[in-house]
Design a protein around this motif. Structure first.
Motif, mmCIF file in Angstrom:
data_model
loop_
_atom_site.group_PDB
_atom_site.id
_atom_site.type_symbol
_atom_site.label_atom_id
_atom_site.label_comp_id
_atom_site.label_asym_id
_atom_site.label_seq_id
_atom_site.Cartn_x
_atom_site.Cartn_y
_atom_site.Cartn_z
ATOM 1 N N GLU A 91 0.829 -1.205 0.000
ATOM 2 C CA GLU A 91 0.000 0.000 0.000
ATOM 3 C C GLU A 91 0.865 1.256 0.000
ATOM 4 O O GLU A 91 0.546 2.231 -0.702
ATOM 5 N N HIS A 165 -2.950 6.931 12.779
ATOM 6 C CA HIS A 165 -2.922 8.246 12.117
ATOM 7 C C HIS A 165 -2.646 8.095 10.617
ATOM 8 O O HIS A 165 -3.254 8.795 9.793
ATOM 9 N N TYR A 166 -1.756 7.192 10.273
ATOM 10 C CA TYR A 166 -1.451 6.989 8.853
ATOM 11 C C TYR A 166 -2.696 6.492 8.114
ATOM 12 O O TYR A 166 -3.023 6.983 7.029
ATOM 13 N N LYS A 167 -3.387 5.541 8.714
ATOM 14 C CA LYS A 167 -4.591 4.991 8.092
ATOM 15 C C LYS A 167 -5.632 6.081 7.855
ATOM 16 O O LYS A 167 -6.318 6.085 6.825
ATOM 17 N N HIS A 168 -5.730 7.028 8.794
ATOM 18 C CA HIS A 168 -6.737 8.083 8.695
ATOM 19 C C HIS A 168 -6.197 9.337 7.996
ATOM 20 O O HIS A 168 -6.824 10.398 8.082
ATOM 21 N N GLN A 169 -5.053 9.174 7.334
ATOM 22 C CA GLN A 169 -4.438 10.250 6.536
ATOM 23 C C GLN A 169 -4.058 11.463 7.381
ATOM 24 O O GLN A 169 -3.992 12.582 6.880
ATOM 25 N N GLU A 170 -3.768 11.219 8.645
ATOM 26 C CA GLU A 170 -3.289 12.273 9.540
ATOM 27 C C GLU A 170 -1.768 12.196 9.572
ATOM 28 O O GLU A 170 -1.148 11.798 10.560
ATOM 29 N N TYR A 171 -1.185 12.574 8.440
ATOM 30 C CA TYR A 171 0.225 12.280 8.215
ATOM 31 C C TYR A 171 1.155 13.097 9.121
ATOM 32 O O TYR A 171 2.190 12.585 9.565
ATOM 33 N N CYS A 174 1.249 11.330 12.372
ATOM 34 C CA CYS A 174 1.988 10.077 12.221
ATOM 35 C C CYS A 174 3.490 10.334 12.347
ATOM 36 O O CYS A 174 4.206 9.615 13.054
ATOM 37 N N ASN A 204 7.143 7.894 4.200
ATOM 38 C CA ASN A 204 5.995 8.121 3.326
ATOM 39 C C ASN A 204 5.005 9.097 3.947
ATOM 40 O O ASN A 204 4.414 9.930 3.251
ATOM 41 N N ALA A 205 4.838 9.020 5.276
ATOM 42 C CA ALA A 205 3.961 9.975 5.957
ATOM 43 C C ALA A 205 4.514 11.391 5.829
ATOM 44 O O ALA A 205 3.757 12.350 5.598
ATOM 45 N N LYS A 208 3.794 12.588 2.325
ATOM 46 C CA LYS A 208 2.379 12.913 2.139
ATOM 47 C C LYS A 208 1.972 14.149 2.925
ATOM 48 O O LYS A 208 1.033 14.863 2.538
#
Length: 215
Positions: A91, A165-171, A174, A204-205, A208
């Protein structure tokens, strides 16, 4: 050459960034290790990792489906760990793995969610919970881990929260959770190759989040 030797060499190639040599070695010695009950699936994980790191995500996913996915069974948590981290690696690389693959791994983890043997194991269980879209369970699992772990609770909280946090796009959050843990992750268990998933998650976080200089 036996399975133990092949596995040790796989780590050497991985740590030295010699992915093409790793692919050549493991594919040429495949009959020596693929039928090992303890290391066959895990060594295929190393081979798939080489393909992914060589920008051959299609081959990596194919190997996951044909060799890793089919070998994961309820008897060996190591294989759950490999499958969970590999789906997350895919992913991160931009591959859509689909919920079905995550569901399979979650159901293998499910009987072990209260084990809390190590933070390393719990982090990989969390990957399967989040990958299968069980948001409410993720929060409960974090709370359960913090109550039950015999390891560093601050580290556990930050690591599992970073995955959430990564899953919820709270980079940004994260990155804030993972950055202070860089030198501490060696204490949670697993090999350097296995723990590298957390470095990839951090970088990656950061990318992003727009912090391209950092990543």
């Amino acid at each position: 050459i036996n399975a133990e030797y092949g596995h040790a060499k796989a780590h050497v190639f991985e740590m030295q960034g010699r992915t093409n040599e790793g692919i050549s070695f493991l594919t040429s010695t495949l009959p020596n290790w693929e039928n090992s009950a303890g290391l066959g699936c895990h060594t295929y994980w190393h081979l798939a990792l080489y393909y992914l790191e060589s920008d051959r995500a299609d081959k990596a996913l194919e190997l996951y489906d044909k060799q890793i996915r089919t070998r994961v069974s309820p008897g060996l948590v190591l294989n759950f760990i490999d499958a969970s981290s590999f789906l997350l690696r895919l992913e991160i690389a931009g591959v859509e793995v689909g919920r079905e693959r995550w569901e399979e791994i979650y159901h293998l983890w499910e009987p072990h969610l209260n084990d809390h043997v190590t933070i390393f194991n719990d982090a990989h269980a969390m990957m399967s919970i989040l990958g299968s879209e069980r948001t409410d369970l993720a929060r409960k699992f974090l709370d359960s881990t913090l109550i039950s772990t015999s390891q560093d609770r601050v580290l556990a909280s930050r690591l599992l929260s970073a995955l959430m946090h990564y899953k919820h796009q709270e980079y940004d959050q994260c990155v804030k959770d993972l950055w202070p843990l860089r030198s501490q992750l060696i204490t949670i268990g697993g090999s350097h190759a296995q723990r590298d998933i957390f470095n990839k998650l951090l970088f990656n976080a950061a990318f992003k989040a727009g912090n391209r200089g950092f990543s």
